[in-house]
Motif scaffolding. Structure first.
Motif, PDB file in Angstrom:
ATOM      1  N   SER A 110       0.855  -1.183   0.000  1.00 47.78           N
ATOM      2  CA  SER A 110       0.000   0.000   0.000  1.00 47.78           C
ATOM      3  C   SER A 110       0.895   1.238   0.000  1.00 47.78           C
ATOM      4  O   SER A 110       1.950   1.257   0.637  1.00 47.78           O
ATOM      5  N   PRO A 111       0.496   2.264  -0.766  1.00 50.32           N
ATOM      6  CA  PRO A 111       1.322   3.485  -0.835  1.00 50.32           C
ATOM      7  C   PRO A 111       1.508   4.103   0.552  1.00 50.32           C
ATOM      8  O   PRO A 111       2.557   4.680   0.842  1.00 50.32           O
ATOM      9  N   GLU A 112       0.493   3.948   1.434  1.00 51.49           N
ATOM     10  CA  GLU A 112       0.585   4.524   2.776  1.00 51.49           C
ATOM     11  C   GLU A 112       1.710   3.848   3.559  1.00 51.49           C
ATOM     12  O   GLU A 112       2.467   4.501   4.286  1.00 51.49           O
ATOM     13  N   THR A 113       1.805   2.526   3.422  1.00 59.02           N
ATOM     14  CA  THR A 113       2.852   1.803   4.145  1.00 59.02           C
ATOM     15  C   THR A 113       4.231   2.152   3.595  1.00 59.02           C
ATOM     16  O   THR A 113       5.191   2.345   4.342  1.00 59.02           O
ATOM     17  N   ARG A 114       4.338   2.253   2.290  1.00 65.17           N
ATOM     18  CA  ARG A 114       5.627   2.658   1.709  1.00 65.17           C
ATOM     19  C   ARG A 114       6.089   4.002   2.272  1.00 65.17           C
ATOM     20  O   ARG A 114       7.253   4.172   2.639  1.00 65.17           O
ATOM     21  N   GLU A 115       5.157   4.918   2.346  1.00 64.70           N
ATOM     22  CA  GLU A 115       5.505   6.255   2.840  1.00 64.70           C
ATOM     23  C   GLU A 115       5.864   6.192   4.330  1.00 64.70           C
ATOM     24  O   GLU A 115       6.800   6.855   4.789  1.00 64.70           O
ATOM     25  N   ALA A 116       5.130   5.384   5.080  1.00 65.10           N
ATOM     26  CA  ALA A 116       5.425   5.251   6.514  1.00 65.10           C
ATOM     27  C   ALA A 116       6.829   4.675   6.712  1.00 65.10           C
ATOM     28  O   ALA A 116       7.601   5.165   7.542  1.00 65.10           O
ATOM     29  N   ILE A 117       7.169   3.652   5.954  1.00 61.13           N
ATOM     30  CA  ILE A 117       8.497   3.045   6.070  1.00 61.13           C
ATOM     31  C   ILE A 117       9.568   4.082   5.731  1.00 61.13           C
ATOM     32  O   ILE A 117      10.574   4.229   6.426  1.00 61.13           O
ATOM     33  N   ARG A 118       9.319   4.832   4.667  1.00 60.37           N
ATOM     34  CA  ARG A 118      10.291   5.854   4.259  1.00 60.37           C
ATOM     35  C   ARG A 118      10.507   6.879   5.372  1.00 60.37           C
ATOM     36  O   ARG A 118      11.630   7.244   5.696  1.00 60.37           O
ATOM     37  N   ARG A 119       9.399   7.293   6.008  1.00 66.55           N
ATOM     38  CA  ARG A 119       9.518   8.323   7.048  1.00 66.55           C
ATOM     39  C   ARG A 119      10.227   7.782   8.290  1.00 66.55           C
ATOM     40  O   ARG A 119      11.005   8.491   8.925  1.00 66.55           O
ATOM     41  N   VAL A 120       9.939   6.540   8.660  1.00 66.44           N
ATOM     42  CA  VAL A 120      10.616   5.963   9.827  1.00 66.44           C
ATOM     43  C   VAL A 120      12.115   5.881   9.549  1.00 66.44           C
ATOM     44  O   VAL A 120      12.947   6.275  10.375  1.00 66.44           O
ATOM     45  N   ARG A 121      12.465   5.405   8.370  1.00 66.75           N
ATOM     46  CA  ARG A 121      13.885   5.218   8.058  1.00 66.75           C
ATOM     47  C   ARG A 121      14.602   6.564   7.968  1.00 66.75           C
ATOM     48  O   ARG A 121      15.790   6.655   8.300  1.00 66.75           O
ATOM     49  N   ALA A 122      13.876   7.593   7.583  1.00 66.60           N
ATOM     50  CA  ALA A 122      14.505   8.918   7.482  1.00 66.60           C
ATOM     51  C   ALA A 122      14.905   9.462   8.862  1.00 66.60           C
ATOM     52  O   ALA A 122      15.736  10.363   8.955  1.00 66.60           O
ATOM     53  N   THR A 123      14.353   8.900   9.934  1.00 66.34           N
ATOM     54  CA  THR A 123      14.768   9.355  11.279  1.00 66.34           C
ATOM     55  C   THR A 123      16.099   8.744  11.683  1.00 66.34           C
ATOM     56  O   THR A 123      16.700   9.160  12.667  1.00 66.34           O
TER      57      THR A 123
END
Ligand SMILES: *Cc1c(COP(=O)(O)O)cnc(C)c1O
Ligand code: SF4
Length: 430
Positions: free
Chosen positions: A270-283
């Motif tokens: 899901s695009p929402e999960t992809r974005e969530a993963i990206r944001r977590v990893r960006a921290t």
């Protein structure tokens, strides 16, 4: 997306959902009967974005909603007839009896893992089984986005308060960590600690950081939210506050690991999960993933290879493939250990590369985390090799031991020691 939780199969909002209302009525009735024993919870994201309702065998639907085959025919009839008679005393009795027969606290969790203070008082809401890792169960995090019937956490949800593990505050944890300088990791768990509001989590994490416990190198958060409610990391009003918690830990020179739970590749797409993963990893936090092998969901080399390859593509680290525990709906989801090992090996052959970090099948059992190394021959005898990855007694870590071959065993207590031995080497030591 607005959060809406469904906990009742007769919820008008759920019934209004085209996919759900398209299910045959008798199937929905069966699900209602089983949901008396296995409570379920699902939210609008899962119903609308993760389940393909046109697919009879949809994997996400299978592990989210109750199924008739989770109960024996006799159990099912007991519950059904009590419902039909509107006999709530009988219903309560049947449900309680069935639940207690489903091994609600495997692995000695209520007794053996509860740590004690210097004055021998039990500290509620903590578990300390493996030398380096303390589990913390914050009270506000003792629910989940889903109530998975294969998970040993289901007693946390069914209103059997004597079966709950939880801590109302973080003070006792900090006191315990001060005394236990051997600990390296604190693992926030539940339930799902990320159902907590970010400011509550922030207070607890800040208190741990302020205690200047130099021996603590990692804080981990176990969660299903990346799949089930990715908005927790993206558009919820306190999503940024949560990411700030990770950043605050990392700023002290520590590691943050999000221990994420994904059973099926469709959860990662899901695009929402992809974005969530990206944001977590960006921290700067890492995401390590785990799943149990579940019959009809991911008991296939192609599905597992896809699951793990997709994780690697998105920068997650495949970590554990578990054997479905000896609790709850194991009868429905369990895959025999040898078969599971075969599927795991085939999945590794299909994927290769960085997928190789995943270990499995692993039983999180009473004596420790036991890896099924696989069948082999020793002195002409066909045996199943096993290894402790972690153990209640740290001296067992890494130790290999052997069981007789078994096509049907789902769990360590269904295995017998190889070479005619009476017991496994650890049996009389704990
Ligand atoms: C699995 C588990 C851990 C964490 O184990 P790792 O191998 O470090 O991920 C910690 N405590 C308990 C009780 C566990 O079951
Ligand atoms: S801890 Fe994970 S597997 Fe267990 S019920 Fe919660 S979401 Fe499901």
């Amino acid at each position: 997306m607005k959060f809406r939780a469904y906990r009742d199969l007769r919820d008008p909002a759920l019934l209004a959902h085209r996919g759900f209302s398209g299910l045959p009525q008798d199937l929905r009735d069966d699900m209602f009967v089983v949901s008396q024993v296995f409570p379920f919870q699902v939210n609008s994201h899962v119903v609308e974005n993760l389940i393909n309702w046109d697919d009879q065998a949809d994997a996400v639907r299978r592990f989210t909603f109750p199924s008739k085959e989770m109960l024996t025919a006799a159990e099912f009839e007991d519950v059904r007839s009590a419902l039909l008679r509107d006999d709530y005393d009988a219903l309560h009795q049947s449900v309680t009896r069935i639940r207690l027969s489903l091994n609600p606290h495997p692995g000695g969790q209520l007794t053996r893992n509860v740590p004690r203070s210097a004055t021998e008082q039990e500290i509620p809401g903590l578990q300390h089984k493996y030398q380096r890792t303390v589990l913390f169960f914050p009270r506000a995090g003792q629910t989940c986005h889903a109530y998975c019937s294969f998970c040993f956490r289901w007693p946390q949800f069914v209103g059997m308060p004597e079966l709950r593990i939880e801590s109302p505050e973080v003070g006792p944890l900090i006191g315990y960590l001060r005394e236990h300088t051997e600990v390296r990791d604190v693992l926030f768990t539940g339930g799902d600690p990320l159902v907590m509001r970010s400011n509550v989590l922030r207070q607890q994490v800040d208190a741990i950081l302020a205690a200047r416990l130099e021996h603590i190198q990692t804080i981990r958060f176990g969660t299903k939210a990346l799949s089930y409610w990715p908005y927790r990391f993206t558009t919820d009003d306190d999503a940024d506050g949560l990411l700030d918690v990770f950043r605050a830990v990392i700023a002290t020179g520590r590691h943050v690991a999000v221990m994420a739970h994904f059973n099926h590749p469709s959860e990662l797409r899901s695009p929402e999960t992809r974005e969530a993963i990206r944001r977590v990893r960006a921290t700067g936090a890492e995401i390590r993933t785990q799943t149990p092998m579940l019959r009809g969901v991911n008991d296939s080399a192609a599905v597992l290879a896809d699951l793990w390859s997709e994780q690697v593509r998105q920068g997650c680290i495949p970590y554990y493939l578990f054997a479905a525990r000896d609790t709850g709906a194991q009868r429905f989801f369990g895959v025999p250990l040898e078969e599971s090992h075969q599927i795991y090996s085939e999945a590794l052959r299909l994927s290769g590369g960085l997928v190789g970090t995943v270990r499995g099948p692993v039983m999180s059992a009473d004596p420790g985390k036991v890896l099924v190394l696989g069948p082999t021959q020793v002195r002409g005898e066909e045996v199943l090799a096993l290894q402790f990855l972690q153990a209640r007694n740290p001296l067992w870590t890494g130790q290999i031991f052997y069981a007789s071959r078994s096509k049907s065993a789902l769990w360590i207590d269904e295995l017998t020691p190889a070479f005619g031995a009476q017991d496994f080497f650890f049996s009389n030591q704990f």
